[in-house]
Every structure is written in structure tokens, then in C-alpha cells.
Write an enzyme that holds these catalytic residues in place. Structure first.
Site, short mmCIF file in Angstrom:
data_model
loop_
_atom_site.label_atom_id
_atom_site.label_comp_id
_atom_site.label_asym_id
_atom_site.label_seq_id
_atom_site.Cartn_x
_atom_site.Cartn_y
_atom_site.Cartn_z
N TYR A 240 3.31 -0.18 10.00
CA TYR A 240 3.84 0.26 8.71
C TYR A 240 3.61 -0.81 7.65
O TYR A 240 3.84 -1.99 7.90
CB TYR A 240 5.34 0.55 8.83
CG TYR A 240 5.94 1.24 7.63
CD1 TYR A 240 5.84 2.61 7.49
CD2 TYR A 240 6.58 0.51 6.64
CE1 TYR A 240 6.39 3.26 6.39
CE2 TYR A 240 7.13 1.14 5.53
CZ TYR A 240 7.03 2.52 5.42
OH TYR A 240 7.56 3.15 4.33
N SER B 34 14.68 3.71 -5.92
CA SER B 34 14.46 3.46 -4.50
C SER B 34 15.51 2.47 -4.04
O SER B 34 16.02 1.66 -4.83
CB SER B 34 13.06 2.88 -4.26
OG SER B 34 12.93 2.39 -2.93
N LYS C 263 11.09 -0.71 -9.24
CA LYS C 263 12.17 0.25 -9.00
C LYS C 263 13.51 -0.29 -9.51
O LYS C 263 14.37 0.47 -9.97
CB LYS C 263 12.25 0.59 -7.52
CG LYS C 263 11.13 1.50 -7.04
CD LYS C 263 11.07 2.80 -7.80
CE LYS C 263 10.08 3.80 -7.22
NZ LYS C 263 9.99 5.06 -8.01
#
Length: 267
Positions: A170, A154, A181
Site C-alpha cells: 500500500y 480526510s 486536506k
């Protein structure tokens, strides 16, 4: 519909042709994983989708088989070694594995620093690093020379979070996800060095913000503005890179982290 060989021939080399190859895509029932599974199947691979939830797996498999593509669905926890061993033995039936895309991942919770408890840290690492490590090693033991392993990282594995790029509704990723990640990115490099002598390539794709279909419009617009291209990322943008790495075109690429973020990290 599968790609026509005439569309993928480059001289004497069928650059993106995966006919005759077997691919396993973990977390392949939804979003980016589903797009990757579809792209590999359309390039001719026999694709096995593995995920934790039966519903998305069945839906993805039905969509691809309705196109006349070779696709099968399986459920299981790919962070569990015994489960992965049994699944791969069932899928391969003694034959070699050609491609693994370790896309499975997730969040262990939604707390943010400095209030992330250790239970969330360990669960996030299990869902991301654990699934990648278990799947990659099990796959490598079943690969011949020319095998391809693709891990999904990511942009959060190489950058911190900028709160200005998130809408009010969000939930941003926490430091646990960023750390996990980041570990996947360096796991890629280590596995590439360890497996290179066997002719197996190992690479990582680190997507930028690829909002799901139900993302709130405010966040989607902020993501668009954060890209120098001024466009929003789509799952298919990641799937194209996965095809490159899984196909003959990617034979000389290994140990790399390919960032697919529309230039987000270039500012």
C-alpha cells in the site's frame, strides 16, 4: 429506487427529502463520490456528476438512470475557474443550485517526506484545495438561502500517518496530502462564517480509511484492526453523512468537520 416520502417524513418535516433540489457532486464517478451521488439521487435530488474522466462518469450516470433516478454526467477540471463557471451555467440554466458536494481530489505524486518536490506539493494542493475553493465559491454565487456546501477532507487532514497500519503493497499518503486536506478542513470553517449570512451551510466530511474494492487484503485487515468497531469503512458510510448535511435535517449544522473513521482517531 428513490426513497419513499413515507420513509423520510418526520412529523411535518421531510427530514431527508431532496425532491425538487439540484445537486452537483464533483469527483462523483468513482468510490466515495459515486456513493454520495447515488444516495442524493435516491433521496430525490436531480444529481449532476462532474469528473475528469469520461468513462467513470458515464458508468455512474448509466447505473443511476437505470434505477429511474435523475442523473447527468459532465466532464471538466474543477480546479479551473472558467471551466466550473461554464459547467454550472450549463447545468443550472439560470436556476439556483441547492447542493454542492466537492469530492474531487487526489495526489500530486507518490514521493514521501523528506523527498517531496515542490511540483508535487503544488499539484496536490491544486487537486484538493483548489478544486474545493473554486467549486464552493462558484456554487455559493448561484445558491439561494438554504444552500448546502459539503467539502471532502480526510482523516489525514487531522492526523499524521501511522506506518503500522499499512500493508507492504500500500502506498501511504505523503505530507503534501495531509497538509492539503488540513487546509480543506479550515477552508470549511472560513467559508461557513463568510456565507452564513446568506443562509448557506458549509461543512466538511473527513473519511477514515475507506479502501477501494481492489485494495490488497493485508491492508484491509490492518485497517479493520485499527478501528475500535473492528469493521472496514465503506463508501456508503460517508454518503449517509453527506445526505444529512445536504438535507433539511442538517439546517443547523455549519462550519463542522465530521470525522467518519469507525473510531480510528478515538484511540
Amino acid at each position: 429506487m428513490a426513497l419513499s416520502p413515507s420513509l423520510i417524513n418526520t412529523g411535518s418535516v421531510t427530514t431527508f427529502d431532496l425532491h425538487g433540489r439540484t445537486a452537483v457532486v464533483t469527483g462523483g464517478g468513482t468510490h466515495i463520490g459515486r456513493a454520495i451521488a447515488a444516495t442524493l439521487a435516491r433521496a430525490g435530488a436531480s444529481v449532476h456528476i462532474v469528473g475528469r474522466r469520461r468513462g467513470p462518469i458515464d458508468a455512474a450516470t448509466q447505473d443511476l438512470t437505470s434505477e429511474g433516478l435523475s442523473c447527468w454526467g459532465h466532464t471538466g477540471d474543477v480546479s479551473d475557474e472558467d471551466t466550473v463557471e461554464r459547467l454550472l451555467d450549463k447545468i443550472l440554466d439560470g436556476k439556483p443550485l441547492d447542493v454542492l458536494v466537492a469530492n474531487a481530489g487526489g495526489r500530486g505524486g507518490y514521493a514521501l517526506a523528506p523527498d517531496i518536490g515542490m511540483a508535487q506539493w503544488w499539484e496536490t494542493f491544486r487537486l484538493n484545495v483548489g478544486t474545493a475553493a473554486v467549486s464552493a465559491q462558484a456554487a455559493a454565487r448561484r445558491m439561494r438561502e438554504g444552500g448546502r456546501i459539503v467539502l471532502l477532507g480526510s482523516i489525514h487532514g487531522i492526523l499524521g500517518a501511522d506506518s503500522r497500519t499499512y500493508g507492504h503493497h500500500y502506498r501511504p499518503s505523503g505530507s503534501d496530502y495531509h497538509a492539503a486536506k488540513g487546509a480543506v478542513v479550515n477552508l470549511t470553517r472560513s467559508l461557513a462564517c463568510a456565507l452564513g449570512a446568506q443562509g448557506i451551510t458549509v461543512n466538511c466530511i473527513s473519511p477514515g480509511q475507506i479502501p477501494p474494492a481492489n485494495a490488497d487484503p493485508e491492508t484491509v485487515e490492518l485497517f479493520r484492526q485499527a478501528s475500535p468497531l473492528g469493521v472496514v469503512g465503506r463508501p456508503q458510510d460517508v454518503a449517509g453523512v453527506a445526505l444529512l448535511l445536504a438535507s433539511p435535517a442538517g439546517r443547523f449544522i455549519t462550519g463542522q468537520n465530521i470525522v467518519v473513521d469507525g473510531g480510528w482517531s478515538a484511540w
